[in-house]
Enzyme design. Structure first.
Site, PDB file in Angstrom:
ATOM      1  N   GLY A 320      56.144  11.502  56.642  1.00 39.71           N
ATOM      2  CA  GLY A 320      56.870  12.344  56.496  1.00 39.71           C
ATOM      3  C   GLY A 320      56.230  13.549  56.371  1.00 39.71           C
ATOM      4  O   GLY A 320      56.262  14.452  57.107  1.00 39.71           O
ATOM      5  N   TRP A 323      54.105  14.479  58.913  1.00 35.07           N
ATOM      6  CA  TRP A 323      54.918  15.099  59.844  1.00 35.07           C
ATOM      7  C   TRP A 323      54.339  16.617  60.141  1.00 35.07           C
ATOM      8  O   TRP A 323      54.612  17.430  60.828  1.00 35.07           O
ATOM      9  CB  TRP A 323      56.259  14.665  59.968  1.00 35.07           C
ATOM     10  CG  TRP A 323      56.936  15.813  60.688  1.00 35.07           C
ATOM     11  CD1 TRP A 323      57.572  15.204  62.717  1.00 35.07           C
ATOM     12  CD2 TRP A 323      58.006  16.642  60.297  1.00 35.07           C
ATOM     13  NE1 TRP A 323      58.247  15.772  63.116  1.00 35.07           N
ATOM     14  CE2 TRP A 323      58.697  17.081  61.839  1.00 35.07           C
ATOM     15  CE3 TRP A 323      57.924  17.023  59.262  1.00 35.07           C
ATOM     16  CZ2 TRP A 323      59.260  18.259  61.791  1.00 35.07           C
ATOM     17  CZ3 TRP A 323      58.602  18.363  59.954  1.00 35.07           C
ATOM     18  CH2 TRP A 323      59.037  19.317  60.731  1.00 35.07           C
ATOM     19  N   HIS A 324      54.362  16.988  58.258  1.00 30.68           N
ATOM     20  CA  HIS A 324      54.028  18.080  58.023  1.00 30.68           C
ATOM     21  C   HIS A 324      53.224  19.259  59.146  1.00 30.68           C
ATOM     22  O   HIS A 324      52.916  20.378  59.654  1.00 30.68           O
ATOM     23  CB  HIS A 324      54.066  18.411  57.007  1.00 30.68           C
ATOM     24  CG  HIS A 324      55.793  18.225  56.555  1.00 30.68           C
ATOM     25  ND1 HIS A 324      56.667  17.917  56.193  1.00 30.68           N
ATOM     26  CD2 HIS A 324      56.980  19.389  56.378  1.00 30.68           C
ATOM     27  CE1 HIS A 324      57.772  17.605  55.748  1.00 30.68           C
ATOM     28  NE2 HIS A 324      57.812  18.683  55.847  1.00 30.68           N
ATOM     29  N   GLY A 325      51.843  18.413  59.231  1.00 33.61           N
ATOM     30  CA  GLY A 325      50.627  19.155  59.460  1.00 33.61           C
ATOM     31  C   GLY A 325      49.168  17.961  59.372  1.00 33.61           C
ATOM     32  O   GLY A 325      49.545  17.068  59.369  1.00 33.61           O
ATOM     33  N   PHE A 471      54.655  23.841  62.120  1.00 33.86           N
ATOM     34  CA  PHE A 471      55.316  22.551  62.504  1.00 33.86           C
ATOM     35  C   PHE A 471      55.532  22.157  63.552  1.00 33.86           C
ATOM     36  O   PHE A 471      55.777  21.146  63.826  1.00 33.86           O
ATOM     37  CB  PHE A 471      55.924  22.056  61.180  1.00 33.86           C
ATOM     38  CG  PHE A 471      55.221  22.619  59.949  1.00 33.86           C
ATOM     39  CD1 PHE A 471      54.213  22.419  59.530  1.00 33.86           C
ATOM     40  CD2 PHE A 471      56.118  22.948  58.704  1.00 33.86           C
ATOM     41  CE1 PHE A 471      53.376  22.951  58.016  1.00 33.86           C
ATOM     42  CE2 PHE A 471      55.491  23.235  57.856  1.00 33.86           C
ATOM     43  CZ  PHE A 471      54.451  23.025  57.287  1.00 33.86           C
TER      44      PHE A 471
END
Length: 471
Positions: A320, A323-325, A471
């Site tokens: 998770g 997922w942001h970067g 994102f």
């Protein structure tokens, strides 16, 4: 092209002018064209990726509809995963994995020269690929029936209010809304929608963007400020990203409501949470529930031993965070939150009941403060350019380094945090995000007037793009 918040809000009336004069299929066609134009204004070259993802998932869904052989069903579903994760992995993580792999081999004494590619990140790619994966997964599990309406499905994936920064769509909630006729919103729904848009603009322009220069200055050179300023900078960033992202979500919900579409609540007063467990049920809800349903539960969830559950939590939050970067800072952010969740689960199992439990004073106030600080700790990694810079930032706080404190920074943070908390308390007390629509007309008028005046006054500053556009 970079859209600021006022340009985004101004795109909607262009669609509404003719939208409600059309029938359902024509409405969907208009929304689809508008969504592709909206996305193309950022970079037309990436519209093709959006179409490829959409057509893949629609086709996979149709193929799965009458397929009974489980092995073939799995193989067909994997096509969706390969295409969507392939697009996401190449455009978002190619450089990250290449650099990390090169560094790892370097530690082993193997020096390689990987290919150098300048891969641009398509805006919103993390959101629309997750739309498609969730649809294919639900069809594969037979919890959602595949749609035969390609236009409705394409609009579900590309719906412009949520396309570039969520909330992450779920087929069972939103796809049926594009497949049936919509009813023109009544007076109450219109007022609620307009207030959500106004509230989102207020959060973004007046509150979040006011903090942005102070946050940028603090994190750009963490060696210079004293410990107090570093603490203020970490607090300011958490409020900035919350107000920026929740403001976008409010605008998206309000815009969709004017089009007869209901989007899910994405933030539900997270900073009034009494545990990290509760906070992650209130923060970026569409992502946390997506990770729960499509990663944590398939891994085994909490059905196995305690150690297996802890492993599943850590894996889910590590991915998770990623997922942001494409940076180790996001991984550390995710892992830190996972560790806090594991510790709460082991040593304070009652934290899982905090979401529904009534408040107890003053013990709950202390829990809110501790929860906030734990989230701020992870936020330092989230905001920092690399892990060493984040560690240096936190070290500056621990060192109790002296230094001047900008009084203007303190006053700005106090005002912004106070207004943000007031908004959340009002919403929590009223059990709705649009309680103002039930106030006396005079109070509504004063509140609307003050918010509009503030938006106009603060909109003259240099526009700051929505934080989650990256994102």
């Amino acid at each position: 092209m970079t859209f600021n918040s006022l340009q985004y809000a101004g795109f909607l009336p262009l669609v509404l002018i003719i939208y409600w004069r059309l029938h359902r299929r024509e409405q969907n066609l208009l929304l689809l064209v508008a969504s592709y134009v909206f996305y193309g204004l950022f970079d037309w070259r990436f519209v093709g990726l959006l179409i490829i993802s959409t057509m893949t998932d629609y086709t996979v869904g149709r193929l799965l509809e009458h397929m009974e052989n489980q092995r073939r069903r799995t193989q067909t579903f994997v096509i969706s995963l390969v295409v969507n994760l392939g697009i996401l992995g190449f455009f978002k993580y190619f450089d990250f994995f290449t650099n990390e792999g090169q560094a790892f081999l370097g530690h082993l004494g193997l020096h390689v020269a990987p290919p150098v590619l300048r891969v641009l990140l398509p805006i919103g790619i993390s959101f629309y690929t997750f739309h498609g994966i969730s649809y294919s997964f639900d069809v594969y599990r037979r919890t959602v029936k595949p749609t035969h309406d390609l236009v409705a499905f394409a609009v579900f994936v590309a719906f412009f209010p949520q396309l570039v920064a969520g909330p992450i769509g779920r087929a069972h909630l939103q796809l049926p809304q594009f497949e049936r006729d919509r009813v023109f919103p009544d007076r109450r729904e219109i007022l609620e929608a307009l207030f959500l848009i106004l509230l989102g603009l207020f959060k973004k322009i007046v509150l979040a963007d006011t903090l942005a220069p102070f946050v940028d200055a603090t994190f750009s050179n963490p060696s210079a400020p004293g410990s107090v300023t570093l603490i203020l900078g970490a607090w300011a960033f958490i409020f900035q990203i919350y107000l920026d992202f929740s403001g976008y979500s409010d605008i998206a919900r309000g815009s969709a409501k004017l089009l007869g579409i209901d989007l899910p609540v994405n933030f539900n007063q997270p900073f009034l949470s009494r545990s990290i467990t509760e906070l992650w049920r209130r923060w970026h809800i569409s992502l946390s529930t997506w990770l729960r349903d499509y990663l944590y539960i398939p891994l085994g969830g909490n059905e196995g031993s305690d150690l297996a559950t802890y492993r599943n939590i850590l894996i889910t939050f590590a991915l998770g965070g990623l997922w942001h970067g494409a940076a180790m800072t996001f991984v550390v952010f995710g892992v830190s939150q996972g560790v806090f969740l594991v510790l709460e689960r082991k040593y304070r199992p009652g934290s899982r009941d905090d979401y529904a439990r009534n408040w107890k004073w003053p013990s709950d106030l202390l829990r809110v403060m501790v929860t906030f600080e734990l989230f701020v700790f992870g936020g330092v990694f989230f905001r920092s350019p690399n892990v060493s810079s984040a560690v240096h930032y936190l070290g500056g706080i621990v060192d109790l380094r002296g230094g001047p404190v900008d009084r203007h920074f303190v006053l700005t943070l106090v005002c912004v945090a106070g207004l943000a908390t007031l908004i959340d308390v009002i919403q929590r007390t009223a059990h709705t995000h649009v309680s103002i629509t039930h106030w006396r007309p005079s109070m509504q008028g004063v509140t609307y007037g003050l918010m509009l005046a503030a938006i106009v006054l603060f909109s003259g500053e240099t526009p700051v793009p929505f934080y989650y556009f990256r994102f």
